[in-house]
Design a protein around this motif. Structure first.
Motif, PDB file in Angstrom:
ATOM      1  N   ALA A 301       0.788  -1.095   0.283  1.00  0.00           N
ATOM      2  CA  ALA A 301      -0.049  -0.133   0.029  1.00  0.00           C
ATOM      3  C   ALA A 301       0.776   1.350   0.114  1.00  0.00           C
ATOM      4  CB  ALA A 301      -0.941  -0.160   1.150  1.00  0.00           C
ATOM      5  N   ASN A 302       0.255   2.522  -0.100  1.00  0.00           N
ATOM      6  CA  ASN A 302       1.047   3.573   0.242  1.00  0.00           C
ATOM      7  C   ASN A 302       1.992   3.972  -1.060  1.00  0.00           C
ATOM      8  OD1 ASN A 302       1.357   6.152   1.706  1.00  0.00           O
ATOM      9  ND2 ASN A 302       3.574   5.146   2.152  1.00  0.00           N
ATOM     10  N   LEU A 303       1.894   2.990  -2.220  1.00  0.00           N
ATOM     11  CA  LEU A 303       2.772   3.627  -3.367  1.00  0.00           C
ATOM     12  C   LEU A 303       2.642   4.744  -3.931  1.00  0.00           C
ATOM     13  CD1 LEU A 303       4.872   2.523  -5.462  1.00  0.00           C
ATOM     14  CD2 LEU A 303       2.864   1.472  -6.686  1.00  0.00           C
ATOM     15  N   ARG A 304       3.798   5.595  -3.817  1.00  0.00           N
ATOM     16  CA  ARG A 304       3.927   6.730  -4.429  1.00  0.00           C
ATOM     17  C   ARG A 304       4.866   7.405  -5.515  1.00  0.00           C
ATOM     18  NH1 ARG A 304       0.740  10.255  -0.372  1.00  0.00           N
ATOM     19  NH2 ARG A 304       0.049   9.008   1.340  1.00  0.00           N
ATOM     20  N   ASP A 305       4.716   8.134  -6.433  1.00  0.00           N
ATOM     21  CA  ASP A 305       5.653   8.596  -7.161  1.00  0.00           C
ATOM     22  C   ASP A 305       5.387  10.162  -7.604  1.00  0.00           C
ATOM     23  OD1 ASP A 305       7.543   8.952  -9.228  1.00  0.00           O
ATOM     24  OD2 ASP A 305       7.033   7.013 -10.248  1.00  0.00           O
ATOM     25  N   HIS A 306       6.106  10.815  -8.199  1.00  0.00           N
ATOM     26  CA  HIS A 306       5.766  12.137  -8.509  1.00  0.00           C
ATOM     27  C   HIS A 306       5.146  12.301  -9.682  1.00  0.00           C
ATOM     28  CE1 HIS A 306       9.443  12.938  -5.620  1.00  0.00           C
ATOM     29  NE2 HIS A 306       8.477  13.854  -5.126  1.00  0.00           N
ATOM     30  N   PRO A 307       3.856  12.764  -9.890  1.00  0.00           N
ATOM     31  CA  PRO A 307       3.158  12.727 -11.193  1.00  0.00           C
ATOM     32  C   PRO A 307       4.066  13.604 -12.086  1.00  0.00           C
ATOM     33  CG  PRO A 307       1.774  12.873  -9.442  1.00  0.00           C
ATOM     34  CD  PRO A 307       3.178  13.017  -8.650  1.00  0.00           C
ATOM     35  N   ALA A 308       4.378  13.405 -13.288  1.00  0.00           N
ATOM     36  CA  ALA A 308       5.210  14.117 -14.185  1.00  0.00           C
ATOM     37  C   ALA A 308       4.795  14.138 -15.564  1.00  0.00           C
ATOM     38  CB  ALA A 308       6.708  13.809 -13.914  1.00  0.00           C
ATOM     39  N   LEU A 309       5.089  15.164 -16.216  1.00  0.00           N
ATOM     40  CA  LEU A 309       5.262  15.496 -17.789  1.00  0.00           C
ATOM     41  C   LEU A 309       6.439  15.599 -18.258  1.00  0.00           C
ATOM     42  CD1 LEU A 309       1.984  17.323 -17.945  1.00  0.00           C
ATOM     43  CD2 LEU A 309       2.005  14.985 -18.397  1.00  0.00           C
ATOM     44  N   THR A 310       6.713  15.216 -19.515  1.00  0.00           N
ATOM     45  CA  THR A 310       8.086  15.618 -20.273  1.00  0.00           C
ATOM     46  C   THR A 310       7.318  16.324 -21.325  1.00  0.00           C
ATOM     47  OG1 THR A 310       8.009  13.313 -21.283  1.00  0.00           O
ATOM     48  CG2 THR A 310       9.261  13.769 -19.280  1.00  0.00           C
ATOM     49  N   ILE A 311       8.331  17.570 -21.602  1.00  0.00           N
ATOM     50  CA  ILE A 311       7.806  18.722 -22.791  1.00  0.00           C
ATOM     51  C   ILE A 311       8.996  18.912 -23.373  1.00  0.00           C
ATOM     52  CG2 ILE A 311       6.874  20.793 -23.005  1.00  0.00           C
ATOM     53  CD1 ILE A 311       5.140  20.168 -20.628  1.00  0.00           C
ATOM     54  N   ALA A 312       9.039  18.770 -24.745  1.00  0.00           N
ATOM     55  CA  ALA A 312      10.409  19.022 -25.705  1.00  0.00           C
ATOM     56  C   ALA A 312      10.161  20.317 -26.508  1.00  0.00           C
ATOM     57  CB  ALA A 312      10.513  17.693 -26.558  1.00  0.00           C
ATOM     58  N   GLN A 313      11.085  20.975 -26.774  1.00  0.00           N
ATOM     59  CA  GLN A 313      11.445  22.278 -27.561  1.00  0.00           C
ATOM     60  C   GLN A 313      12.232  22.250 -28.786  1.00  0.00           C
ATOM     61  OE1 GLN A 313      12.488  25.815 -25.250  1.00  0.00           O
ATOM     62  NE2 GLN A 313      10.719  26.870 -26.114  1.00  0.00           N
ATOM     63  N   TYR A 314      12.087  22.403 -29.691  1.00  0.00           N
ATOM     64  CA  TYR A 314      13.046  22.728 -30.971  1.00  0.00           C
ATOM     65  C   TYR A 314      13.918  23.878 -30.447  1.00  0.00           C
ATOM     66  CZ  TYR A 314      15.118  23.646 -35.199  1.00  0.00           C
ATOM     67  OH  TYR A 314      16.093  23.920 -36.461  1.00  0.00           O
ATOM     68  N   LEU A 315      15.405  23.351 -30.426  1.00  0.00           N
ATOM     69  CA  LEU A 315      16.361  24.439 -30.110  1.00  0.00           C
ATOM     70  C   LEU A 315      16.942  24.985 -31.175  1.00  0.00           C
ATOM     71  CD1 LEU A 315      18.034  22.859 -27.053  1.00  0.00           C
ATOM     72  CD2 LEU A 315      16.463  24.336 -27.182  1.00  0.00           C
ATOM     73  N   PRO A 316      17.158  26.523 -31.369  1.00  0.00           N
ATOM     74  CA  PRO A 316      18.074  27.052 -32.193  1.00  0.00           C
ATOM     75  C   PRO A 316      19.514  26.383 -32.142  1.00  0.00           C
ATOM     76  CG  PRO A 316      16.664  28.607 -31.114  1.00  0.00           C
ATOM     77  CD  PRO A 316      16.643  27.262 -30.421  1.00  0.00           C
ATOM     78  N   ARG A 317      20.031  26.391 -33.341  1.00  0.00           N
ATOM     79  CA  ARG A 317      21.616  25.700 -33.195  1.00  0.00           C
ATOM     80  C   ARG A 317      22.550  26.334 -32.123  1.00  0.00           C
ATOM     81  NH1 ARG A 317      22.899  22.715 -37.955  1.00  0.00           N
ATOM     82  NH2 ARG A 317      21.168  22.959 -39.481  1.00  0.00           N
ATOM     83  N   ALA A 318      22.267  27.448 -31.844  1.00  0.00           N
ATOM     84  CA  ALA A 318      23.440  28.266 -31.078  1.00  0.00           C
ATOM     85  C   ALA A 318      23.143  27.778 -29.505  1.00  0.00           C
ATOM     86  CB  ALA A 318      23.100  29.771 -31.149  1.00  0.00           C
ATOM     87  N   LEU A 319      22.156  27.159 -29.537  1.00  0.00           N
ATOM     88  CA  LEU A 319      21.866  26.650 -28.066  1.00  0.00           C
ATOM     89  C   LEU A 319      21.973  25.092 -27.863  1.00  0.00           C
ATOM     90  CD1 LEU A 319      18.238  28.485 -27.097  1.00  0.00           C
ATOM     91  CD2 LEU A 319      20.722  29.048 -26.832  1.00  0.00           C
ATOM     92  N   ARG A 320      22.554  24.588 -28.908  1.00  0.00           N
ATOM     93  CA  ARG A 320      22.624  23.259 -28.703  1.00  0.00           C
ATOM     94  C   ARG A 320      24.006  22.852 -28.062  1.00  0.00           C
ATOM     95  NH1 ARG A 320      20.283  21.670 -34.734  1.00  0.00           N
ATOM     96  NH2 ARG A 320      18.325  22.675 -34.446  1.00  0.00           N
ATOM     97  N   LEU A 321      24.160  21.643 -27.481  1.00  0.00           N
ATOM     98  CA  LEU A 321      25.261  21.190 -26.792  1.00  0.00           C
ATOM     99  C   LEU A 321      26.350  20.249 -27.959  1.00  0.00           C
ATOM    100  CD1 LEU A 321      24.299  19.701 -23.583  1.00  0.00           C
ATOM    101  CD2 LEU A 321      25.255  21.904 -24.037  1.00  0.00           C
ATOM    102  N   SER A 322      27.613  20.459 -27.882  1.00  0.00           N
ATOM    103  CA  SER A 322      28.313  19.692 -28.825  1.00  0.00           C
ATOM    104  C   SER A 322      28.460  18.281 -28.013  1.00  0.00           C
ATOM    105  CB  SER A 322      29.732  20.108 -28.638  1.00  0.00           C
ATOM    106  OG  SER A 322      30.093  20.098 -27.458  1.00  0.00           O
ATOM    107  N   ASP A 323      28.879  17.425 -29.122  1.00  0.00           N
ATOM    108  CA  ASP A 323      28.688  16.068 -28.556  1.00  0.00           C
ATOM    109  C   ASP A 323      29.435  15.577 -27.485  1.00  0.00           C
ATOM    110  OD1 ASP A 323      26.909  15.278 -30.652  1.00  0.00           O
ATOM    111  OD2 ASP A 323      28.523  14.459 -32.245  1.00  0.00           O
TER     112      ASP A 323
END
Length: 566
Positions: A301-323
């Protein structure tokens, strides 16, 4: 393959975060013989797989190699009452989920632990647990009375002066919340924007296995570590647990006697093992054809987790990380929803600059939004038709409408912050994301997926009309900005996409010995039985306002400090 002893003083079941702590601390007494049994592969010093060492959580993209196969959970139900079921990834490797997670090292807030004490976990208030948070860590950024400097686990942050362009842009966008920037989420407990703390040194993951099962610990003659060893059943004599039956990689079973068993199998497998041993709700056990050893209604009983959503966004090239920039998550926003039934600091939002290991993922930012103090409660049960199979897990994530309300409100806030000239001002390029079966297949590490995602990334960087068409196709046509204006449609989106953050907890909760719903006492000992302790996330009375790995390690440190064979 380690030779199994036939008898030990302590058998530790599960080599996850709690099990690594218990094996280390209990074997520090040379007169105490300790056996640690872990179902997954070992990760000894000098032979840790590179995908586990990676600062980016690469193990999740290697199929079922490092997770429990076939484990799934119901998140919530759809409008027709049908359950929404999805894979629930849990670490099956030495170090457990600390070897596959995003390495967040968030303690939570003092009020979380004071609430535990008020709920019957006497001696677990903030002042009681702080010494163990300090004991586990070497904080590489902060000192003083709130931080440790010589513990096994290094904790660090990428501070603002070293942020890459994405983190700087996200911080400027999130400044619109009006919340201040703060430096130390583990020592400054007000709302604000923080650089996230994580368990990492020299840009390499430090799992609980790396921290607590180092070469010196493994060399102890009184400690045996047996990987790829699954627990088939607990052994009992009357109301005493006397050991367990262990299955080796060659398929053979071996009974091991122990003066004391410490369950560290996690909030899903620890209650499962208890139920199979006849420890749990009597009526449910009888339905499963299991003889009742101890009627403990709170098991599962008492099983708990944080209710969550994942949301993505297209990033301009200048904000992207290098490999070669592996760390992708840089900052978090802890804030108060202000909604009915809410509380201070009841919401949490993180921002990462990579939505996957591949070329397509490098084009996307990723936001995790969750309810930091949920009211919803789920449960775990065996399946009467197959009690030795995978348990039936219902996270019950939106069983309390206050969580739905706060999560929907959080989506509106996120849209208002992320649709920004600092990040991407186009509302159509912020879209729902999830680790769905299709995305999971695309995310599997393979040459084919590397080629396919490279093509998709080039198309995504093409003309804006093509990009929007691709995003509509990937997301089923959902546009978050439009949903936020459409009332009930937003609630439907939340119900259809909510999932946990892999923070399952509470299924063997601590409490007073006369509390019928409590499973363990404040020392972790199973109430009404002898020879059995639980020391993992399942003992938490409520979720902390945090990722659960550091609180689990703290809890195991505290239980180990008070441990006696008895």
């Amino acid at each position: 393959m380690a030779e199994l002893p036939s008898e030990v003083d302590v058998l530790v079941i599960g080599g996850g975060s709690a099990g690594c702590v218990m094996a280390n601390r209990l074997s520090a007494d040379p007169g105490r013989r300790v056996l640690l049994a872990e179902a997954g592969v070992d990760t000894p010093p000098g032979r840790v797989p590179p995908e586990i060492l990676d600062s980016y959580p690469m193990p999740l993209f290697h199929g079922e190699r490092y997770v429990w196969p076939g484990l799934d959970a119901v998140a919530t139900t759809d409008a027709a009452g049908r359950p929404r079921r999805r894979a629930y990834e849990q670490g099956r490797v030495m170090g457990g989920s600390s070897s596959i997670n995003v390495q967040s090292a968030n303690r939570g807030l003092p009020r979380d632990y004071d609430a535990w004490a008020a709920l019957g976990a006497t001696g677990w208030g903030w002042d009681n647990v702080l010494p163990f948070f300090r004991k586990l860590e070497t904080d590489l950024d902060f000192g003083g009375p709130l931080h440790g400097r010589d513990g096994p686990l290094p904790i660090r942050r990428i501070l603002e002066a070293d942020w890459p362009p994405f983190a700087q842009a996200a911080a400027r966008a999130f400044d619109a919340s009006g919340l201040p920037r703060r430096a130390d989420q583990n020592g400054d407990f007000a709302d604000g924007l923080f650089p996230t703390a994580f368990s990492n040194r020299d840009d390499a993951r430090v799992s609980a296995a790396a921290a607590y099962l180092d070469a010196a610990t493994r060399a102890r003659p009184n400690l045996v570590i047996s990987a790829e060893t699954e627990v088939r059943a607990l052994s009992t004599e009357g109301r005493r647990v006397t050991g367990a039956v262990l299955r080796r990689p060659d398929g053979s079973d071996r009974a091991v006697r122990a003066r004391h068993v410490v369950l560290c199998a996690g909030a899903l497998h620890s209650p499962t093992l208890l139920l199979r041993a006849g420890i749990g709700p009597a009526a449910h056990l009888r339905d499963c054809g299991i003889a009742v050893v101890a009627d403990r209604p709170g098991v599962g009983a008492n099983l708990r987790d944080h209710p969550a959503l994942t949301i993505a966004q297209y990033l301009p090239r200048a904000l992207r990380l290098s490999d070669d920039y592996r760390r992708a998550s840089f900052l978090a926003l802890r804030y108060s929803s202000g909604r009915p039934g809410g509380s201070a600091s009841d919401m949490y939002l993180t921002a990462a600059a990579r939505g996957g290991w591949h070329a397509l993922g490098r084009s996307l930012g990723l936001y995790f939004l969750w309810v930091n103090q949920p009211h919803s409660v789920g449960r775990l049960r065996l399946r009467p038709s197959d009690p030795v199979g995978s348990p039936d897990i219902d996270l019950g994530l939106l069983s309390d409408p206050r969580d739905l309300d706060r999560l929907a409100s959080g989506v509106r806030m996120l849209v208002g912050l992320a649709v920004s000239p600092h990040l991407n001002p186009n509302p159509r390029e912020l879209f729902p994301a999830s680790f769905s079966p299709a995305i999971k297949r695309l995310s599997a590490v393979s040459p084919r997926n590397a080629r396919l995602t490279a093509v998709l990334a080039r198309l995504l960087d093409g003309p804006p009309p093509l990009r929007r068409l691709m995003l509509r196709t990937l997301t089923g046509g959902a546009e978050l900005a439009s949903l936020c204006r459409a009332g009930d449609d937003l609630d439907d989106y939340v119900r259809g996409n909510v999932f946990g953050v892999w923070h399952a907890s509470g299924t063997c909760r601590m409490g007073r010995v006369h509390d019928l719903e409590a499973v363990v006492d404040p020392g972790g000992r199973v109430i009404g039985l002898e020879g059995l302790t639980v020391a993992d996330a399942s003992i938490m009375p409520r979720l902390p306002s945090a990722n659960t790995n550091i609180p689990v390690i703290m809890g195991a440190e505290k239980i180990a400090a008070g441990f006696g064979l008895g």
